[in-house]
Design an enzyme around this catalytic site. Structure first.
Site, PDB file in Angstrom:
ATOM      1  N   SER A 126       0.818  -1.217   0.000  1.00  0.00           N
ATOM      2  CA  SER A 126       0.000   0.000   0.000  1.00  0.00           C
ATOM      3  C   SER A 126       0.851   1.267   0.000  1.00  0.00           C
ATOM      4  O   SER A 126       1.928   1.305   0.613  1.00  0.00           O
ATOM      5  CB  SER A 126      -0.869  -0.020   1.261  1.00  0.00           C
ATOM      6  OG  SER A 126      -1.397   1.256   1.517  1.00  0.00           O
ATOM      7  N   TYR A 151      -2.268   0.179  10.316  1.00  0.00           N
ATOM      8  CA  TYR A 151      -2.430  -0.464   9.001  1.00  0.00           C
ATOM      9  C   TYR A 151      -1.159  -0.324   8.174  1.00  0.00           C
ATOM     10  O   TYR A 151      -0.627  -1.305   7.635  1.00  0.00           O
ATOM     11  CB  TYR A 151      -3.617   0.170   8.262  1.00  0.00           C
ATOM     12  CG  TYR A 151      -3.714  -0.227   6.811  1.00  0.00           C
ATOM     13  CD1 TYR A 151      -4.072  -1.518   6.442  1.00  0.00           C
ATOM     14  CD2 TYR A 151      -3.432   0.698   5.788  1.00  0.00           C
ATOM     15  CE1 TYR A 151      -4.150  -1.888   5.097  1.00  0.00           C
ATOM     16  CE2 TYR A 151      -3.510   0.335   4.448  1.00  0.00           C
ATOM     17  CZ  TYR A 151      -3.870  -0.955   4.108  1.00  0.00           C
ATOM     18  OH  TYR A 151      -3.934  -1.312   2.786  1.00  0.00           O
TER      19      TYR A 151
HETATM   20  P1  NAD Z   1     -11.186  -5.969   0.521  1.00  0.00           P
HETATM   21  O1  NAD Z   1     -11.479  -5.857   1.965  1.00  0.00           O
HETATM   22  O2  NAD Z   1     -12.275  -5.751  -0.449  1.00  0.00           O
HETATM   23  O3  NAD Z   1     -10.499  -7.370   0.197  1.00  0.00           O
HETATM   24  C1  NAD Z   1      -9.788  -8.095   1.144  1.00  0.00           C
HETATM   25  C2  NAD Z   1     -10.382  -9.482   1.202  1.00  0.00           C
HETATM   26  O4  NAD Z   1      -9.627 -10.229   2.140  1.00  0.00           O
HETATM   27  C3  NAD Z   1     -11.830  -9.502   1.679  1.00  0.00           C
HETATM   28  O5  NAD Z   1     -12.646 -10.211   0.771  1.00  0.00           O
HETATM   29  C4  NAD Z   1     -11.771 -10.208   3.034  1.00  0.00           C
HETATM   30  O6  NAD Z   1     -12.907 -11.022   3.287  1.00  0.00           O
HETATM   31  C5  NAD Z   1     -10.507 -11.014   2.897  1.00  0.00           C
HETATM   32  N1  NAD Z   1      -9.893 -11.279   4.191  1.00  0.00           N
HETATM   33  C6  NAD Z   1      -9.695 -10.401   5.220  1.00  0.00           C
HETATM   34  N2  NAD Z   1      -9.128 -11.026   6.257  1.00  0.00           N
HETATM   35  C7  NAD Z   1      -8.945 -12.311   5.873  1.00  0.00           C
HETATM   36  C8  NAD Z   1      -8.427 -13.458   6.517  1.00  0.00           C
HETATM   37  N3  NAD Z   1      -7.957 -13.392   7.770  1.00  0.00           N
HETATM   38  N4  NAD Z   1      -8.409 -14.624   5.838  1.00  0.00           N
HETATM   39  C9  NAD Z   1      -8.887 -14.710   4.571  1.00  0.00           C
HETATM   40  N5  NAD Z   1      -9.403 -13.649   3.908  1.00  0.00           N
HETATM   41  C10 NAD Z   1      -9.433 -12.471   4.559  1.00  0.00           C
HETATM   42  O7  NAD Z   1      -9.988  -4.942   0.260  1.00  0.00           O
HETATM   43  P2  NAD Z   1      -9.320  -4.442  -1.093  1.00  0.00           P
HETATM   44  O8  NAD Z   1      -9.554  -2.986  -1.155  1.00  0.00           O
HETATM   45  O9  NAD Z   1      -9.702  -5.319  -2.222  1.00  0.00           O
HETATM   46  O10 NAD Z   1      -7.794  -4.666  -0.739  1.00  0.00           O
HETATM   47  C11 NAD Z   1      -7.057  -5.803  -1.201  1.00  0.00           C
HETATM   48  C12 NAD Z   1      -5.600  -5.629  -0.803  1.00  0.00           C
HETATM   49  O11 NAD Z   1      -5.067  -4.452  -1.390  1.00  0.00           O
HETATM   50  C13 NAD Z   1      -5.369  -5.514   0.710  1.00  0.00           C
HETATM   51  O12 NAD Z   1      -4.200  -6.222   1.016  1.00  0.00           O
HETATM   52  C14 NAD Z   1      -5.156  -4.026   0.917  1.00  0.00           C
HETATM   53  O13 NAD Z   1      -4.332  -3.796   2.042  1.00  0.00           O
HETATM   54  C15 NAD Z   1      -4.469  -3.648  -0.374  1.00  0.00           C
HETATM   55  N6  NAD Z   1      -4.659  -2.259  -0.736  1.00  0.00           N
HETATM   56  C16 NAD Z   1      -5.882  -1.780  -1.120  1.00  0.00           C
HETATM   57  C17 NAD Z   1      -6.029  -0.446  -1.492  1.00  0.00           C
HETATM   58  C18 NAD Z   1      -7.336   0.137  -1.922  1.00  0.00           C
HETATM   59  O14 NAD Z   1      -7.411   1.342  -2.179  1.00  0.00           O
HETATM   60  N7  NAD Z   1      -8.397  -0.634  -2.054  1.00  0.00           N
HETATM   61  C19 NAD Z   1      -4.916   0.409  -1.463  1.00  0.00           C
HETATM   62  C20 NAD Z   1      -3.684  -0.096  -1.040  1.00  0.00           C
HETATM   63  C21 NAD Z   1      -3.565  -1.434  -0.706  1.00  0.00           C
END
Ligand code: NAD
Length: 327
Positions: A126, A151
């Site tokens: 991130s 985070y």
């Molecule tokens: P999201 O919450 O939609 O997706 C994460 C998924 O992980 C969810 O479906 C959740 O059910 C699953 N999850 C959470 N804890 C879990 C566990 N213990 N075991 C199994 N599954 C688990 O979030 P996103 O926005 O799609 O983010 C995906 C990744 O990208 C994350 O690692 C996040 O840190 C990173 N990220 C996202 C953004 C953004 O803007 N969306 C920016 C930077 C980084």
């Protein structure tokens, strides 16, 4: 290829799985449907996947033994590790839970990779690791020693853990630093989705700060394109490599302009309620994507106007027969 996507039912994960399936791959998703936001949005994202090439394992990424059993015969070529507790503000409320999933869970997935002989690990990191970096745009070799939320600290920890596995076990690791991702099925806690729901329910838009904070917003299709390119490069290396690569849109938008943009895309006049800045929020993000362009040929091409319109079209359709504010 046979690809394992953790967090595969989530926002970015489900878009990625769709693209991988479209490209002819076999995909296994691991997701525990964390209750951070409703399961229905996640199910919408994966319900039409072809079952002969898509498998969902509903479990926690910390369940290493269960995963080893479920995966040992699957012959996985690469892991894209996206499962995490995402979100800056909730991490301040629940730092232990963030540490458990984001640090412990990443360690668990790295162990799964090692045990099963999977040599390629793509990690969803991130832009938050840059903290309040003074220098813009943010480049991969900028110091990242001062995260300002639990985070952010957990995401940086994941990058470090992954490096040890690259060093000890010759894994190719790419840590992809995503910059605020948006698009259909975006997490409801993120600003664009929250603003859209406020507009749909005639509520004022809650703007933290004076609206001059800025973000590098990246449309989800561009992020998916970057992940696919990273996978392609990783699998074509003769020698194992460890790379950290920014995936951003490489343009910044101020919060007040974002509000105008989403309101225009939704065709609803906004009323704005200004609230104090939130602790843990960074002042700005801005990706230097030179490295991604050079190593991956990454070239995001969705303008914020185009992306917001696609998001607005989805959000209006999604909430036609659903409560808007209970999310
Ligand atoms: P999201 O919450 O939609 O997706 C994460 C998924 O992980 C969810 O479906 C959740 O059910 C699953 N999850 C959470 N804890 C879990 C566990 N213990 N075991 C199994 N599954 C688990 O979030 P996103 O926005 O799609 O983010 C995906 C990744 O990208 C994350 O690692 C996040 O840190 C990173 N990220 C996202 C953004 C953004 O803007 N969306 C920016 C930077 C980084």
């Amino acid at each position: 290829m046979n690809l394992l996507v953790t967090g595969g039912a989530g926002f970015i994960g489900s878009h990625l799985c769709r693209r991988l399936l479209k490209n002819g791959h076999y995909v296994t998703a691991v997701d525990n449907f964390d209750p951070f936001y409703p399961r229905a949005i996640k199910e919408e994202g994966i319900e039409d996947f072809p079952r002969e090439r898509f498998t969902l394992i509903e479990t926690d990424i910390c369940n290493m033994e269960g995963l080893l059993q479920a995966l040992h015969a699957r012959d996985v070529d690469a892991i894209v590790h996206l499962a995490a507790r995402a979100g800056v503000r909730p991490s301040i409320e629940a730092p232990m839970a963030y540490e458990e999933t984001n640090v412990g869970g990443t360690q668990s997935m790295l162990e799964v990779a090692r045990e099963l002989g999977i040599d390629t690990f793509i990690y969803g990191s991130s832009s938050s690791v840059y903290g309040n970096n003074d220098k813009v745009p943010f480049a991969e070799d900028d110091p990242v020693r001062h995260p300002i939320s639990p985070y952010a600290a957990t995401k940086r920890s994941g990058e470090l853990l992954a490096h040890t596995f690259h060093h000890l076990y010759d894994m190719t690791v790419h840590c992809l630093r995503f910059f605020t991702v948006y698009g259909p099925r975006q997490r409801p806690d993120l600003a664009i989705h929250k603003f859209a729901r406020q507009l749909l329910s005639d509520q004022p838009i809650t703007m933290y700060g004076d609206g001059t904070s800025s973000r590098d917003y990246t449309y989800v299709d561009d992020i998916v394109d970057g992940i696919v390119r990273s996978l392609r490069r990783a699998k074509n290396q003769d020698e194992p490599e460890y790379e950290i690569i920014n995936l951003g849109g490489s343009e910044t938008t101020q919060l007040k302009d974002l509000i105008t943009g989403i309101a225009e895309a939704m065709d609803i006049a906004p009323e704005i309620k200004q609230l104090p800045e939130q602790p843990g929020d960074v002042e700005r993000t801005y990706a230097d994507i030179t490295k991604g362009r050079e190593l991956l040929g990454y070239d995001p091409d969705t303008s914020i106007e185009e992306g917001l319109q696609k998001f607005a079209d989805w959000v209006k359709a999604y909430y036609t027969d659903r409560a808007v504010l209970d999310v």
